[in-house]
Design a protein around this motif. Structure first.
Motif, PDB file in Angstrom:
ATOM      1  N   SER A 143      96.945  20.063  30.198  1.00 25.20           N
ATOM      2  CA  SER A 143      97.177  21.243  29.370  1.00 25.20           C
ATOM      3  C   SER A 143      98.441  21.985  29.773  1.00 25.20           C
ATOM      4  CB  SER A 143      95.967  22.185  29.453  1.00 25.20           C
ATOM      5  OG  SER A 143      96.223  23.387  28.756  1.00 25.20           O
ATOM      6  N   ILE A 144      98.627  22.230  31.067  1.00 26.90           N
ATOM      7  CA  ILE A 144      99.787  23.016  31.498  1.00 26.90           C
ATOM      8  C   ILE A 144     101.086  22.228  31.280  1.00 26.90           C
ATOM      9  CG2 ILE A 144      99.705  22.278  33.917  1.00 26.90           C
ATOM     10  CD1 ILE A 144     100.631  25.775  32.538  1.00 26.90           C
ATOM     11  N   ILE A 145     101.033  20.915  31.476  1.00 27.97           N
ATOM     12  CA  ILE A 145     102.222  20.093  31.221  1.00 27.97           C
ATOM     13  C   ILE A 145     102.557  20.090  29.733  1.00 27.97           C
ATOM     14  CG2 ILE A 145     103.148  17.742  31.290  1.00 27.97           C
ATOM     15  CD1 ILE A 145     101.508  17.335  33.878  1.00 27.97           C
ATOM     16  N   SER A 146     101.535  19.944  28.886  1.00 28.36           N
ATOM     17  CA  SER A 146     101.746  19.971  27.437  1.00 28.36           C
ATOM     18  C   SER A 146     102.268  21.324  26.985  1.00 28.36           C
ATOM     19  CB  SER A 146     100.434  19.664  26.702  1.00 28.36           C
ATOM     20  OG  SER A 146      99.941  18.389  27.046  1.00 28.36           O
ATOM     21  N   HIS A 147     101.764  22.373  27.609  1.00 27.16           N
ATOM     22  CA  HIS A 147     102.176  23.727  27.243  1.00 27.16           C
ATOM     23  C   HIS A 147     103.657  23.949  27.555  1.00 27.16           C
ATOM     24  CE1 HIS A 147     101.206  27.832  26.129  1.00 27.16           C
ATOM     25  NE2 HIS A 147     101.853  28.276  27.185  1.00 27.16           N
ATOM     26  N   ILE A 148     104.076  23.495  28.719  1.00 24.35           N
ATOM     27  CA  ILE A 148     105.479  23.675  29.114  1.00 24.35           C
ATOM     28  C   ILE A 148     106.404  22.840  28.237  1.00 24.35           C
ATOM     29  CG2 ILE A 148     107.138  23.288  30.972  1.00 24.35           C
ATOM     30  CD1 ILE A 148     104.860  23.890  32.953  1.00 24.35           C
ATOM     31  N   ILE A 149     106.072  21.560  28.060  1.00 25.34           N
ATOM     32  CA  ILE A 149     106.935  20.678  27.277  1.00 25.34           C
ATOM     33  C   ILE A 149     106.946  21.093  25.806  1.00 25.34           C
ATOM     34  CG2 ILE A 149     107.262  18.313  26.463  1.00 25.34           C
ATOM     35  CD1 ILE A 149     106.123  17.354  29.137  1.00 25.34           C
ATOM     36  N   GLY A 150     105.757  21.256  25.228  1.00 24.71           N
ATOM     37  CA  GLY A 150     105.673  21.617  23.816  1.00 24.71           C
ATOM     38  C   GLY A 150     106.263  22.977  23.519  1.00 24.71           C
ATOM     39  N   GLY A 151     105.996  23.952  24.396  1.00 22.02           N
ATOM     40  CA  GLY A 151     106.528  25.286  24.182  1.00 22.02           C
ATOM     41  C   GLY A 151     108.039  25.328  24.293  1.00 22.02           C
ATOM     42  N   SER A 152     108.582  24.584  25.239  1.00 22.37           N
ATOM     43  CA  SER A 152     110.045  24.561  25.409  1.00 22.37           C
ATOM     44  C   SER A 152     110.717  23.925  24.195  1.00 22.37           C
ATOM     45  CB  SER A 152     110.415  23.804  26.679  1.00 22.37           C
ATOM     46  OG  SER A 152     109.900  24.452  27.828  1.00 22.37           O
ATOM     47  N   ILE A 153     110.168  22.797  23.737  1.00 27.83           N
ATOM     48  CA  ILE A 153     110.756  22.126  22.573  1.00 27.83           C
ATOM     49  C   ILE A 153     110.645  23.007  21.334  1.00 27.83           C
ATOM     50  CG2 ILE A 153     110.532  20.161  21.002  1.00 27.83           C
ATOM     51  CD1 ILE A 153     109.588  18.508  23.385  1.00 27.83           C
ATOM     52  N   ALA A 154     109.470  23.615  21.133  1.00 23.30           N
ATOM     53  CA  ALA A 154     109.262  24.451  19.954  1.00 23.30           C
ATOM     54  C   ALA A 154     110.147  25.689  19.984  1.00 23.30           C
ATOM     55  CB  ALA A 154     107.795  24.858  19.865  1.00 23.30           C
ATOM     56  N   ASN A 155     110.244  26.315  21.135  1.00 22.74           N
ATOM     57  CA  ASN A 155     110.997  27.556  21.241  1.00 22.74           C
ATOM     58  C   ASN A 155     112.502  27.328  21.119  1.00 22.74           C
ATOM     59  OD1 ASN A 155     110.808  30.538  21.948  1.00 22.74           O
ATOM     60  ND2 ASN A 155     112.218  29.834  23.516  1.00 22.74           N
ATOM     61  N   PHE A 156     113.027  26.458  21.954  1.00 22.80           N
ATOM     62  CA  PHE A 156     114.465  26.209  21.936  1.00 22.80           C
ATOM     63  C   PHE A 156     114.882  25.412  20.695  1.00 22.80           C
ATOM     64  CE2 PHE A 156     113.602  26.124  26.709  1.00 22.80           C
ATOM     65  CZ  PHE A 156     113.722  27.498  26.801  1.00 22.80           C
ATOM     66  N   GLY A 157     114.050  24.458  20.293  1.00 21.70           N
ATOM     67  CA  GLY A 157     114.386  23.647  19.132  1.00 21.70           C
ATOM     68  C   GLY A 157     114.455  24.455  17.852  1.00 21.70           C
ATOM     69  N   SER A 158     113.530  25.394  17.694  1.00 19.89           N
ATOM     70  CA  SER A 158     113.546  26.232  16.492  1.00 19.89           C
ATOM     71  C   SER A 158     114.837  27.032  16.405  1.00 19.89           C
ATOM     72  CB  SER A 158     112.345  27.186  16.495  1.00 19.89           C
ATOM     73  OG  SER A 158     111.138  26.476  16.471  1.00 19.89           O
ATOM     74  N   TRP A 159     115.242  27.611  17.525  1.00 17.29           N
ATOM     75  CA  TRP A 159     116.459  28.430  17.533  1.00 17.29           C
ATOM     76  C   TRP A 159     117.705  27.574  17.289  1.00 17.29           C
ATOM     77  CZ3 TRP A 159     121.095  29.156  20.040  1.00 17.29           C
ATOM     78  CH2 TRP A 159     121.697  30.427  19.904  1.00 17.29           C
ATOM     79  N   ILE A 160     117.774  26.429  17.973  1.00 14.38           N
ATOM     80  CA  ILE A 160     118.936  25.541  17.808  1.00 14.38           C
ATOM     81  C   ILE A 160     119.001  25.010  16.375  1.00 14.38           C
ATOM     82  CG2 ILE A 160     119.946  23.334  18.513  1.00 14.38           C
ATOM     83  CD1 ILE A 160     118.789  23.867  21.314  1.00 14.38           C
ATOM     84  N   GLY A 161     117.838  24.613  15.827  1.00 16.70           N
ATOM     85  CA  GLY A 161     117.811  24.119  14.461  1.00 16.70           C
ATOM     86  C   GLY A 161     118.209  25.179  13.459  1.00 16.70           C
ATOM     87  N   PHE A 162     117.798  26.419  13.716  1.00 17.59           N
ATOM     88  CA  PHE A 162     118.159  27.519  12.823  1.00 17.59           C
ATOM     89  C   PHE A 162     119.660  27.770  12.844  1.00 17.59           C
ATOM     90  CE2 PHE A 162     118.850  31.956  11.772  1.00 17.59           C
ATOM     91  CZ  PHE A 162     118.026  32.155  10.674  1.00 17.59           C
ATOM     92  N   VAL A 163     120.237  27.794  14.022  1.00 17.17           N
ATOM     93  CA  VAL A 163     121.660  28.099  14.158  1.00 17.17           C
ATOM     94  C   VAL A 163     122.525  26.970  13.598  1.00 17.17           C
ATOM     95  CG1 VAL A 163     123.525  28.491  15.817  1.00 17.17           C
ATOM     96  CG2 VAL A 163     121.323  29.639  16.109  1.00 17.17           C
ATOM     97  N   THR A 164     122.137  25.719  13.870  1.00 17.73           N
ATOM     98  CA  THR A 164     122.941  24.583  13.419  1.00 17.73           C
ATOM     99  C   THR A 164     122.616  24.161  11.997  1.00 17.73           C
ATOM    100  OG1 THR A 164     121.348  22.971  14.299  1.00 17.73           O
ATOM    101  CG2 THR A 164     123.112  23.733  15.776  1.00 17.73           C
ATOM    102  N   GLY A 165     121.456  24.583  11.489  1.00 14.84           N
ATOM    103  CA  GLY A 165     121.049  24.181  10.149  1.00 14.84           C
ATOM    104  C   GLY A 165     120.473  22.784  10.066  1.00 14.84           C
ATOM    105  N   ARG A 166     120.202  22.157  11.202  1.00 14.58           N
ATOM    106  CA  ARG A 166     119.677  20.793  11.225  1.00 14.58           C
ATOM    107  C   ARG A 166     118.163  20.812  11.052  1.00 14.58           C
ATOM    108  NH1 ARG A 166     123.358  16.942  10.565  1.00 14.58           N
ATOM    109  NH2 ARG A 166     121.936  15.504  11.609  1.00 14.58           N
ATOM    110  N   THR A 167     117.705  20.370   9.888  1.00 14.70           N
ATOM    111  CA  THR A 167     116.270  20.415   9.610  1.00 14.70           C
ATOM    112  C   THR A 167     115.479  19.434  10.464  1.00 14.70           C
ATOM    113  OG1 THR A 167     116.567  18.839   7.793  1.00 14.70           O
ATOM    114  CG2 THR A 167     116.637  21.184   7.243  1.00 14.70           C
TER     115      THR A 167
END
Length: 202
Positions: free
Chosen positions: A122-146
């Motif tokens: 659970s804690i490993i999934s939380h760290i990996i999934g949360g990091s990808i979701a958090n940073f990926g959403s912001w990067i995708g928003f800024v770059t426009g890459r869906t």
């Protein structure tokens, strides 16, 4: 002098004796935690919150695939002071998350997150999934890459949110108040990850 029990001994005792299930292993308030969010889920099913913070009736016909390869998310944002302010707050939140992740990479978590295989996963999934979701959403928003937005959303749905549900059962303090609130936030987060697919990830 009797030695106090460790987390590991409590965990093993809970698994071997159904009458002594410590909260580090069991989920004693699962129905209260889940049912307390039924009104919120019903509200989300019928209504959605638009950019002007006004509830409108939800349409379940917005799911359209495939997405365009790129979307100009940043363009419409500059038309509204409110949306620019939201982007600034979001950016600050992303930077704060970087600090939190860096701290936890250097500082061990509470032992309750490592006792037992399920908690470790659970804690490993939380760290990996949360990091990808958090940073990926912001990067995708800024770059426009869906494509980045979709990966971030899926990481949130299948890794971050389920791990948050699992960990929220094991809170300390005023559990009768804290757990329903945590589950409200967990549900809200999960539903926002899902909503990405109905709005092309704005």
């Amino acid at each position: 002098m009797r030695q106090s029990k460790t987390y590991q001994s409590l965990y093993e005792e809970g698994r071997s004796n159904s009458k002594i299930l410590p909260t580090i292993y069991a989920w004693p308030t699962i129905w209260v935690d889940l049912l307390s969010n039924v009104p919120f889920l019903l509200l989300w099913y019928y209504y959605t919150l638009d950019y002007d913070c006004i509830y409108k009736e939800r349409s379940w016909h917005n799911l359209s695939l495939p997405w365009p390869e790129t979307i100009d998310y940043m363009g419409p944002m500059w038309t509204s002071l409110f949306e620019r302010a939201l982007f600034v707050v979001w950016t600050l939140q992303v930077l704060a998350t970087v600090a939190v992740v860096m701290f936890h990479l250097r500082t061990p978590h509470h032992p309750k997150f490592y006792v037992g295989t399920a908690n470790k996963i659970s804690i490993i999934s939380h760290i990996i999934g949360g990091s990808i979701a958090n940073f990926g959403s912001w990067i995708g928003f800024v770059t426009g890459r869906t494509s980045i937005i979709k990966i971030a959303s899926l990481a949130g749905i299948f890794l971050h949110a389920p791990a948050a549900f699992w960990q929220s059962r094991n809170l300390h303090g005023r559990r009768e108040i804290m757990q329903p609130l945590y589950y409200f936030l967990d549900f809200f987060l999960l539903l926002k990850y899902i909503e990405v697919w109905f709005e092309h990830g704005p």
